[in-house]
Design a protein around this motif. Structure first.
Motif, PDB file in Angstrom:
ATOM      1  N   HIS A  77      38.332  57.510  78.096  1.00 26.73           N
ATOM      2  CA  HIS A  77      37.314  56.549  78.512  1.00 26.73           C
ATOM      3  C   HIS A  77      36.963  56.834  79.965  1.00 26.73           C
ATOM      4  N   ALA A  78      35.690  57.117  80.232  1.00 25.68           N
ATOM      5  CA  ALA A  78      35.273  57.423  81.602  1.00 25.68           C
ATOM      6  C   ALA A  78      35.565  56.266  82.545  1.00 25.68           C
ATOM      7  N   THR A  79      35.421  55.047  82.042  1.00 28.91           N
ATOM      8  CA  THR A  79      35.835  53.846  82.769  1.00 28.91           C
ATOM      9  C   THR A  79      36.462  52.917  81.743  1.00 28.91           C
ATOM     10  N   GLY A  80      37.728  52.602  81.927  1.00 30.58           N
ATOM     11  CA  GLY A  80      38.387  51.816  80.892  1.00 30.58           C
ATOM     12  C   GLY A  80      39.495  50.945  81.427  1.00 30.58           C
ATOM     13  N   HIS A  81      40.304  50.421  80.489  1.00 29.35           N
ATOM     14  CA  HIS A  81      41.373  49.500  80.847  1.00 29.35           C
ATOM     15  C   HIS A  81      42.604  49.745  79.994  1.00 29.35           C
ATOM     16  N   VAL A 121      44.068  49.065  74.897  1.00 28.23           N
ATOM     17  CA  VAL A 121      43.482  50.183  75.644  1.00 28.23           C
ATOM     18  C   VAL A 121      42.042  50.291  75.188  1.00 28.23           C
ATOM     19  N   GLY A 122      41.117  50.437  76.120  1.00 30.08           N
ATOM     20  CA  GLY A 122      39.735  50.556  75.693  1.00 30.08           C
ATOM     21  C   GLY A 122      38.788  50.867  76.824  1.00 30.08           C
ATOM     22  N   ALA A 123      37.515  50.952  76.468  1.00 32.98           N
ATOM     23  CA  ALA A 123      36.459  51.232  77.446  1.00 32.98           C
ATOM     24  C   ALA A 123      36.067  49.963  78.188  1.00 32.98           C
ATOM     25  N   GLY A 124      35.565  50.158  79.404  1.00 32.82           N
ATOM     26  CA  GLY A 124      35.048  49.046  80.181  1.00 32.82           C
ATOM     27  C   GLY A 124      36.133  48.120  80.681  1.00 32.82           C
ATOM     28  N   ALA A 125      35.749  46.902  80.986  1.00 28.37           N
ATOM     29  CA  ALA A 125      36.680  45.910  81.511  1.00 28.37           C
ATOM     30  C   ALA A 125      37.474  45.271  80.384  1.00 28.37           C
ATOM     31  N   ALA A 126      38.675  44.809  80.714  1.00 24.99           N
ATOM     32  CA  ALA A 126      39.495  44.106  79.724  1.00 24.99           C
ATOM     33  C   ALA A 126      38.831  42.787  79.360  1.00 24.99           C
ATOM     34  N   PRO A 127      38.829  42.412  78.085  1.00 20.10           N
ATOM     35  CA  PRO A 127      38.110  41.207  77.671  1.00 20.10           C
ATOM     36  C   PRO A 127      38.769  39.902  78.111  1.00 20.10           C
ATOM     37  N   ASP A 128      40.086  39.890  78.299  1.00 16.68           N
ATOM     38  CA  ASP A 128      40.786  38.649  78.633  1.00 16.68           C
ATOM     39  C   ASP A 128      41.617  38.877  79.881  1.00 16.68           C
ATOM     40  N   ILE A 140      46.801  44.203  84.008  1.00 14.34           N
ATOM     41  CA  ILE A 140      45.640  44.957  83.538  1.00 14.34           C
ATOM     42  C   ILE A 140      45.358  46.066  84.549  1.00 14.34           C
ATOM     43  N   ILE A 141      45.324  47.291  84.052  1.00 15.66           N
ATOM     44  CA  ILE A 141      44.894  48.442  84.857  1.00 15.66           C
ATOM     45  C   ILE A 141      43.451  48.707  84.472  1.00 15.66           C
ATOM     46  N   GLU A 142      42.543  48.657  85.417  1.00 10.65           N
ATOM     47  CA  GLU A 142      41.125  48.593  85.070  1.00 10.65           C
ATOM     48  C   GLU A 142      40.268  49.424  86.023  1.00 10.65           C
ATOM     49  N   GLY A 143      39.271  50.082  85.464  1.00 12.30           N
ATOM     50  CA  GLY A 143      38.269  50.757  86.270  1.00 12.30           C
ATOM     51  C   GLY A 143      38.456  52.241  86.430  1.00 12.30           C
ATOM     52  N   GLY A 144      39.553  52.790  85.895  1.00 10.09           N
ATOM     53  CA  GLY A 144      39.818  54.211  86.036  1.00 10.09           C
ATOM     54  C   GLY A 144      39.387  55.022  84.835  1.00 10.09           C
ATOM     55  N   ASP A 153      42.644  36.223  81.980  1.00 13.94           N
ATOM     56  CA  ASP A 153      43.289  34.981  82.402  1.00 13.94           C
ATOM     57  C   ASP A 153      44.789  35.191  82.628  1.00 13.94           C
ATOM     58  N   GLY A 154      45.263  34.833  83.821  1.00 19.35           N
ATOM     59  CA  GLY A 154      46.689  34.878  84.122  1.00 19.35           C
ATOM     60  C   GLY A 154      47.254  36.261  84.356  1.00 19.35           C
ATOM     61  N   ALA A 155      46.384  37.265  84.372  1.00 18.32           N
ATOM     62  CA  ALA A 155      46.881  38.639  84.509  1.00 18.32           C
ATOM     63  C   ALA A 155      46.796  39.124  85.950  1.00 18.32           C
ATOM     64  N   LYS A 156      47.712  40.023  86.307  1.00 18.40           N
ATOM     65  CA  LYS A 156      47.612  40.759  87.568  1.00 18.40           C
ATOM     66  C   LYS A 156      46.737  41.972  87.306  1.00 18.40           C
ATOM     67  N   VAL A 157      45.678  42.139  88.085  1.00 19.00           N
ATOM     68  CA  VAL A 157      44.738  43.231  87.863  1.00 19.00           C
ATOM     69  C   VAL A 157      44.976  44.324  88.909  1.00 19.00           C
ATOM     70  N   VAL A 158      45.213  45.535  88.423  1.00 15.84           N
ATOM     71  CA  VAL A 158      45.342  46.711  89.277  1.00 15.84           C
ATOM     72  C   VAL A 158      44.012  47.450  89.234  1.00 15.84           C
ATOM     73  N   ASP A 159      43.346  47.521  90.358  1.00 14.56           N
ATOM     74  CA  ASP A 159      42.053  48.194  90.434  1.00 14.56           C
ATOM     75  C   ASP A 159      42.283  49.709  90.444  1.00 14.56           C
ATOM     76  N   ALA A 160      41.893  50.378  89.362  1.00 14.68           N
ATOM     77  CA  ALA A 160      42.081  51.824  89.235  1.00 14.68           C
ATOM     78  C   ALA A 160      40.793  52.596  89.473  1.00 14.68           C
ATOM     79  N   THR A 161      39.821  51.975  90.117  1.00 14.94           N
ATOM     80  CA  THR A 161      38.586  52.688  90.458  1.00 14.94           C
ATOM     81  C   THR A 161      38.928  53.929  91.284  1.00 14.94           C
TER      82      THR A 161
END
Length: 450
Positions: A21-25, A36-43, A5-9, A45-53
Motif C-alpha cells: 500500500h503506497a499509503t496505508g495503516h 492492515v490496509g490502504a489509507g487511514a485506519a477506520p477506527d 495504529i501505524i499510519e501514513g507510511g 478511538d482510544g488508539a495511540k497513532v504513530v505517524d509513519a509519513t
C-alpha cells in the motif's frame, strides 16, 4: 497493551501475494496485528497513532543464524579462510563463560534491534567446563533488549586428536552434550504462539562433531518436539574434509544421520550441488543465507536463486560478529541482493526477494511462519518502521529499494509483540552507553584470559 495504529507510511506486507500500500495503516491490539490496509485506519478511538509519513513499514526482520558471543571477538584473524580463522579463535572462545556471553549477547542484540531485527536466531556451541548457565545468560540478555530469541544448545565432541578441527580442551563428551541439550530445552523452550524464547538442538558442524552426537541429537530433538540446526556446506574445505573422512558430500553424510527434514535448518549452504538442492527441497530442509560472512571468509556465494526456485525455505543470517563485524541484519538485505546478482545476474534477485527471505522466509526456516514474518491480521505485531525521507533516501522512486539497494534507513520505530523497543534509532529497552561499556570490559576480560 495500548491499541496502536501505524499510519501514513508505505506498507510492504510481505504476505503471500506481496501486497503493498503506497499509503496505508497497520493496527495493533494486544500485541497482535488486527488490521492492515490502504489509507487511514477506520477506527481511531482510544488508539495511540504513530505517524509513519515518509516511512517504509515492513515486518520485523528474522535472523536465522548468529553466534552472539562472538561480539566480544571482532577484528581477529581478519584475512583468513574459515578453517584457519576457527583454529585461531578456538583458544579464545574456550575461555568464555555465562557472564561474558551475556554481555556480548546484549551488545550484539542491541545492534540487531537497531537494524530492524525482531527475532534473533543464535547458535552457541562452546561450553567450557564450569562456564555456568550460558543459555540462561542468552535468554536474560534477549529479555533485556526486548527481542524474540531462538537460541540453540550447540555442542562439539570431536577434538583434534580424533580428527576434528577444534582443540580437545574446547569440546564436551557426547553424553554430556546430549544431557545439557535436553536440560536447556526443558528449562527454556516455550512452544506457545508468540513465545519470546524457543530452543533448538544444534551440534556445531561435521568437522567438530561425531556421527554419534549428530545421530542422537536428531533423535533427542524429535522426541522433545524442537528443531535442529547445524553448519553445512559452508566451504570447499568442508567438502574436501567430508569426502576424505566419510567418502561422501556433507549433504549425503547428514542425510544418513537423519539430518534432513522440515524441522532442520542449515547455516550457509554455499556449496550445494543440484543433487543436494533437490534433497533439501524434497525434505523441506531450510537454509540460513549469510552473505557478508561468506564474503568475509571467502567461502563463496550460496545458490539462493536455485534454492528458492526448488522450493527450499531460505532465511537471512548475520552469522557471528567475528566474521561479520557489522552485526546488522538490515544490511544483509542489500548484501543478499548484490551477492546473488554477482552469482546469477542482475535480474535474478530483486529487492523484494531479499526482503522476503529476511522476513517470512526466515520465519518459515524457524518454523514460525504462521506467527511471524508478514503484516497480516492474526500475526504477532513484530513491525519495523523505517524512515526513508531523510537525506540518504529522500526522493527515491521505490521505498523498498531504499532498504534493498540504499544505505540502511534509520528506524522510526521497531515493535516486538506490539512493544516499541526502538524509537528514532535508539533503544528504549536498555541504555546503549551502558551496554557499550559492558561489552568493552568483557572483551578485555576475555582477551586477558588467553
Amino acid at each position: 497493551m495500548t491499541r496502536t495504529i501505524i499510519e501514513g507510511g508505505f506498507i510492504a506486507t510481505v504476505d503471500q501475494g506481496g501486497t503493498e500500500h503506497a499509503t496505508g495503516h497497520v493496527v495493533i491490539d494486544g500485541g497482535i496485528i488486527t488490521a492492515v490496509g490502504a489509507g487511514a485506519a477506520p477506527d481511531r478511538d482510544g488508539a495511540k497513532v504513530v505517524d509513519a509519513t515518509g516511512c517504509l513499514v515492513t515486518p520485523g526482520l528474522v535472523n536465522t543464524h548468529h553466534h552472539l558471543y562472538q561480539w566480544l571477538t571482532r577484528g581477529y584473524s581478519q584475512d583468513s579462510i574459515l578453517f584457519d580463522w576457527l583454529t585461531a579463535l578456538y583458544p579464545l572462545w574456550s575461555r568464555i563463560d555465562a557472564d561474558l556471553t551475556a554481555a556480548g549477547a546484549a551488545g550484539a542484540m542491541a545492534v540487531l534491534a537497531r537494524s530492524g531485527c525482531t527475532t534473533v536466531g543464535d547458535h552457541h556451541y562452546v561450553f567450557p567446563q564450569g562456564s555456568g548457565d550460558i543459555v540462561g545468560g542468552l535468554v536474560q540478555s534477549a529479555s533485556r533488549i526486548g527481542v524474540r530469541l531462538h537460541a540453540t544448545r550447540g555442542s562439539m565432541d570431536l577434538g583434534a586428536s580424533q580428527g576434528g578441527l577444534p582443540p580437545d580442551f574446547a569440546i564436551e563428551t557426547t553424553d554430556a552434550a546430549l544431557a545439557a541439550s535436553q536440560e536447556a530445552v526443558e528449562r527454556h523452550h516455550d512452544p506457545a504462539f508468540g513465545s519470546l524464547v524457543q530452543i533448538a538442538i544444534a551440534p556445531c558442524s561435521p568437522f567438530s562433531v561425531t556421527a554419534d552426537l549428530l545421530r542422537e541429537s536428531a533423535v533427542l530433538a524429535r522426541s522433545l518436539g524442537v528443531r535442529l540446526h547445524t553448519h553445512a556446506s559452508e566451504t570447499a574445505e568442508e567438502d574436501a574434509y567430508c569426502a576424505e573422512r566419510f567418502g561422501m558430500t556433507p549433504t549425503q553424510y547428514l542425510e544418513d544421520l537423519g539430518w534432513l527434514g522440515d524441522d532442520v535448518w542449515m547455516a550457509h549452504g554455499v556449496h550445494l550441488d543440484a543433487a543436494a538442492i533437490a534433497r533439501y527441497a524434497a525434505t523441506g530442509t531450510g537454509v540460513a543465507h549469510c552473505p557478508s560472512s561468506n564474503g568475509r571468509l571467502a567461502a563463496g556465494i550460496a545458490p539462493v536463486r536455485d534454492l528458492l526456485r526448488a522450493g527450499v525455505p531460505v532465511g537471512l543470517g548475520v552469522d557471528g560478529a567475528a566474521s561479520n563485524e557489522s552485526g546488522q541484519l538490515g544490511v544483509e538485505i542489500r548484501e543478499a541482493v548484490l551477492m546473488n546478482r554477482l552469482r546469477t545476474g542482475a535480474d535474478s534477485f530483486s529487492v523484494r526477494d531479499a526482503l522476503r527471505i529476511a522476513t517470512i522466509g526466515g520465519a518459515r526456516v524457524l518454523g514460525r511462519d504462521a506467527e511471524l514474518g508478514s503484516l497480516e491480521p492474526g500475526k504477532v505485531a513484530d513491525v519495523a518502521v523505517w524512515r526513508v525521507d531523510g537525506v540518504e533516501h529522500a526522493g527515491i522512486l521505490d521505498p523498498v529499494a531504499a532498504l534493498g539497494l540504499g544505505a540502511l534507513p534509520p528506524l522510526h520505530r521497531l515493535f516486538v509483540g506490539g512493544r516499541a523497543i526502538v524509537e528514532e534509532g535508539t533503544l528504549t529497552s536498555a541504555e546503549e552507553p551502558v551496554i557499550a561499556e559492558e561489552v568493552a570490559a568483557a572483551s578485555r576480560a576475555l582477551a586477558a584470559r588467553l
